[in-house]
Design a protein around this motif. Sequence first.
Motif, PDB file in Angstrom:
ATOM      1  N   GLN A 147       0.841  -1.204   0.000  1.00 43.01           N
ATOM      2  CA  GLN A 147       0.000   0.000   0.000  1.00 43.01           C
ATOM      3  C   GLN A 147       0.875   1.253   0.000  1.00 43.01           C
ATOM      4  O   GLN A 147       0.610   2.219  -0.706  1.00 43.01           O
ATOM      5  N   ILE A 148       1.946   1.208   0.813  1.00 42.25           N
ATOM      6  CA  ILE A 148       2.858   2.360   0.892  1.00 42.25           C
ATOM      7  C   ILE A 148       3.512   2.596  -0.477  1.00 42.25           C
ATOM      8  O   ILE A 148       3.647   3.726  -0.947  1.00 42.25           O
ATOM      9  N   ARG A 149       3.872   1.462  -1.122  1.00 41.26           N
ATOM     10  CA  ARG A 149       4.517   1.575  -2.443  1.00 41.26           C
ATOM     11  C   ARG A 149       3.591   2.284  -3.438  1.00 41.26           C
ATOM     12  O   ARG A 149       4.012   3.138  -4.210  1.00 41.26           O
ATOM     13  N   ILE A 150       2.315   1.921  -3.388  1.00 43.23           N
ATOM     14  CA  ILE A 150       1.335   2.528  -4.307  1.00 43.23           C
ATOM     15  C   ILE A 150       1.203   4.022  -4.028  1.00 43.23           C
ATOM     16  O   ILE A 150       1.248   4.856  -4.938  1.00 43.23           O
ATOM     17  N   LEU A 151       1.068   4.387  -2.743  1.00 49.54           N
ATOM     18  CA  LEU A 151       0.875   5.793  -2.389  1.00 49.54           C
ATOM     19  C   LEU A 151       2.085   6.633  -2.781  1.00 49.54           C
ATOM     20  O   LEU A 151       1.947   7.747  -3.275  1.00 49.54           O
ATOM     21  N   LYS A 152       3.293   6.065  -2.560  1.00 53.76           N
ATOM     22  CA  LYS A 152       4.500   6.835  -2.921  1.00 53.76           C
ATOM     23  C   LYS A 152       4.573   7.044  -4.436  1.00 53.76           C
ATOM     24  O   LYS A 152       4.982   8.105  -4.909  1.00 53.76           O
ATOM     25  N   PHE A 153       4.160   6.013  -5.175  1.00 49.39           N
ATOM     26  CA  PHE A 153       4.163   6.134  -6.635  1.00 49.39           C
ATOM     27  C   PHE A 153       3.171   7.216  -7.073  1.00 49.39           C
ATOM     28  O   PHE A 153       3.444   8.022  -7.952  1.00 49.39           O
ATOM     29  N   LEU A 154       2.013   7.249  -6.407  1.00 47.15           N
ATOM     30  CA  LEU A 154       0.983   8.220  -6.774  1.00 47.15           C
ATOM     31  C   LEU A 154       1.388   9.645  -6.400  1.00 47.15           C
ATOM     32  O   LEU A 154       0.962  10.602  -7.037  1.00 47.15           O
ATOM     33  N   LEU A 155       2.212   9.792  -5.362  1.00 56.07           N
ATOM     34  CA  LEU A 155       2.669  11.140  -4.999  1.00 56.07           C
ATOM     35  C   LEU A 155       3.493  11.735  -6.145  1.00 56.07           C
ATOM     36  O   LEU A 155       3.505  12.928  -6.364  1.00 56.07           O
ATOM     37  N   GLU A 156       4.186  10.857  -6.873  1.00 49.71           N
ATOM     38  CA  GLU A 156       5.003  11.355  -7.992  1.00 49.71           C
ATOM     39  C   GLU A 156       4.236  11.391  -9.304  1.00 49.71           C
ATOM     40  O   GLU A 156       4.558  12.158 -10.196  1.00 49.71           O
ATOM     41  N   ASN A 157       3.249  10.511  -9.437  1.00 49.25           N
ATOM     42  CA  ASN A 157       2.499  10.456 -10.698  1.00 49.25           C
ATOM     43  C   ASN A 157       1.019  10.446 -10.417  1.00 49.25           C
ATOM     44  O   ASN A 157       0.415   9.387 -10.299  1.00 49.25           O
ATOM     45  N   ASP A 158       0.409  11.616 -10.340  1.00 45.77           N
ATOM     46  CA  ASP A 158      -1.025  11.616 -10.074  1.00 45.77           C
ATOM     47  C   ASP A 158      -1.775  11.210 -11.343  1.00 45.77           C
ATOM     48  O   ASP A 158      -1.288  11.411 -12.449  1.00 45.77           O
ATOM     49  N   SER A 159      -2.932  10.647 -11.184  1.00 43.02           N
ATOM     50  CA  SER A 159      -3.798  10.185 -12.259  1.00 43.02           C
ATOM     51  C   SER A 159      -3.105   9.150 -13.142  1.00 43.02           C
ATOM     52  O   SER A 159      -2.546   9.439 -14.181  1.00 43.02           O
ATOM     53  N   ASP A 164      -2.045   0.282 -15.297  1.00 45.50           N
ATOM     54  CA  ASP A 164      -0.624   0.666 -15.252  1.00 45.50           C
ATOM     55  C   ASP A 164      -0.098   0.645 -13.829  1.00 45.50           C
ATOM     56  O   ASP A 164       1.037   0.238 -13.571  1.00 45.50           O
ATOM     57  N   LEU A 165      -0.933   1.087 -12.893  1.00 47.56           N
ATOM     58  CA  LEU A 165      -0.505   1.161 -11.495  1.00 47.56           C
ATOM     59  C   LEU A 165      -0.143  -0.226 -10.977  1.00 47.56           C
ATOM     60  O   LEU A 165       0.858  -0.410 -10.288  1.00 47.56           O
ATOM     61  N   GLU A 166      -0.947  -1.233 -11.359  1.00 47.84           N
ATOM     62  CA  GLU A 166      -0.651  -2.607 -10.938  1.00 47.84           C
ATOM     63  C   GLU A 166       0.723  -3.032 -11.443  1.00 47.84           C
ATOM     64  O   GLU A 166       1.517  -3.623 -10.722  1.00 47.84           O
ATOM     65  N   ILE A 167       0.992  -2.702 -12.716  1.00 46.62           N
ATOM     66  CA  ILE A 167       2.251  -3.126 -13.330  1.00 46.62           C
ATOM     67  C   ILE A 167       3.435  -2.399 -12.689  1.00 46.62           C
ATOM     68  O   ILE A 167       4.408  -3.004 -12.251  1.00 46.62           O
ATOM     69  N   PHE A 168       3.322  -1.054 -12.608  1.00 47.97           N
ATOM     70  CA  PHE A 168       4.461  -0.265 -12.130  1.00 47.97           C
ATOM     71  C   PHE A 168       4.812  -0.533 -10.667  1.00 47.97           C
ATOM     72  O   PHE A 168       5.956  -0.403 -10.267  1.00 47.97           O
ATOM     73  N   THR A 169       3.799  -0.890  -9.853  1.00 47.46           N
ATOM     74  CA  THR A 169       4.097  -1.054  -8.424  1.00 47.46           C
ATOM     75  C   THR A 169       4.127  -2.527  -8.036  1.00 47.46           C
ATOM     76  O   THR A 169       4.318  -2.862  -6.870  1.00 47.46           O
ATOM     77  N   ASP A 170       3.918  -3.397  -9.049  1.00 48.01           N
ATOM     78  CA  ASP A 170       3.919  -4.832  -8.826  1.00 48.01           C
ATOM     79  C   ASP A 170       2.967  -5.200  -7.687  1.00 48.01           C
ATOM     80  O   ASP A 170       3.353  -5.843  -6.702  1.00 48.01           O
TER      81      ASP A 170
END
Length: 420
Positions: A147-159, A164-170
């Motif tokens: 969950q933390i990995r997803i949130l950190k990714f979203l802080l850098e890439n909103d929307s 794609d989110l599943e792939i990029f954050t595994d």
Amino acid sequence: KNMIAEVILNSNAKDLDKTFDYEVPEEMKEKVSLGSRVLVPFGYRKQVEEGFVISLKENSEYKTKQIVKIEENPFLNEEKIKLAKWISKRYFANLSDSLKLMLPPGTTTRNFENRIKEKTNQFVFLKKTEEEIEFEIEAKKLKSEKQIRILKFLLENDSVLVSDLEIFTDTSRAIIKTLEKNGYIEILEKRVDRNPFIHKVVKKTEKLTFTEEQQNAYSKIEEAIDDQMNTEFLIFGVTGSGKTEIYLQTIEKVLKQGKSSIMLVPEISLTPQMVDRFIERFGQEKIAVLHSKLSVGERFDAWNRIVKGEASIIIGARSAIFAPVKNIGVIIIDEEHDSSYMSEMTPKYNAKEVAKFIAKENSCPLILGSATPDMRTYKKAQDGEIELLELTKRANNSSLPKVEIVDLREELANRKSFND
């Protein structure tokens, strides 16, 4: 106050090529307009029929049934209805078939399930600020590493697209759903454009300097645009004489006035190179391309961009003349001698005649271009019905090929020369 709609049924039966009156129920009065697609009961049939509203009035001399449903937003308006009426008269076609020419690609089928719709995708957006997230991680309220990995990714890439989110954050859809349930993120459906040129990177080009002949031709066109004259021009120019540059600068002029342009080309010459010349000059945001090599979805989205006024330069084959363009400043038909401007299917319209009608309605010039004009067009130009603009030299001063006329009768009489 009563409201009656005159409806033309979506049918190619000759007997049904007339309007039928239907009452507009109270709750639909706000929604109905000229060009609305509606569902109506007809005769003794169980299922409802589809039709188009082509006129509204207060009374009917008949006993009327009610409209059952108004379909999606109208793509037809008064202008298009007027054009359809002209087409059905001019080419002996049913009015409903003529109206269908004006509908967005992929929406003419009667089966609703098969109609093309806007494409949407699911995007993920953050609902909490960086501070709130940092605080909850430190306070050990958020423990799951994924969950933390997803949130950190979203802080850098909103929307980001859910997929794609599943792939990029595994991670998995389930984890994304948990974050949504706990109020960290929201998942929204957003419309996405099916644009075939979206990833094209093209260098911007500047306009070229005209030759004297080009300048003369352009000045006359410019004058017609400024005076809002509905003049018809024939640019009769040898191959390589720079007709396209005249088109480009004419479109640029019209664009500066906040108006749109339609440029028709035969299907065969709608090559990537040709489209690139326009994208290089005007950027792809302003251009909508309509032709049969694109998927129906791509054509539907291009059509939508024209409706919204995002695209003001329309390039396409014959049927692009019916695009829902507002405020037309010029119509150009290149290779005007080409037979593909005549439709083989009912309504068997001629795109050049339709263009002339539309140009007249919009008080704008119509430009025909060719190195080998249609004989009828050339005759009209000689009689002064069309203004003739000649380009006899090649634009880059290269010389024209040498032409020699050979009398084959002598060659044949002199048989042996074939075997020399």
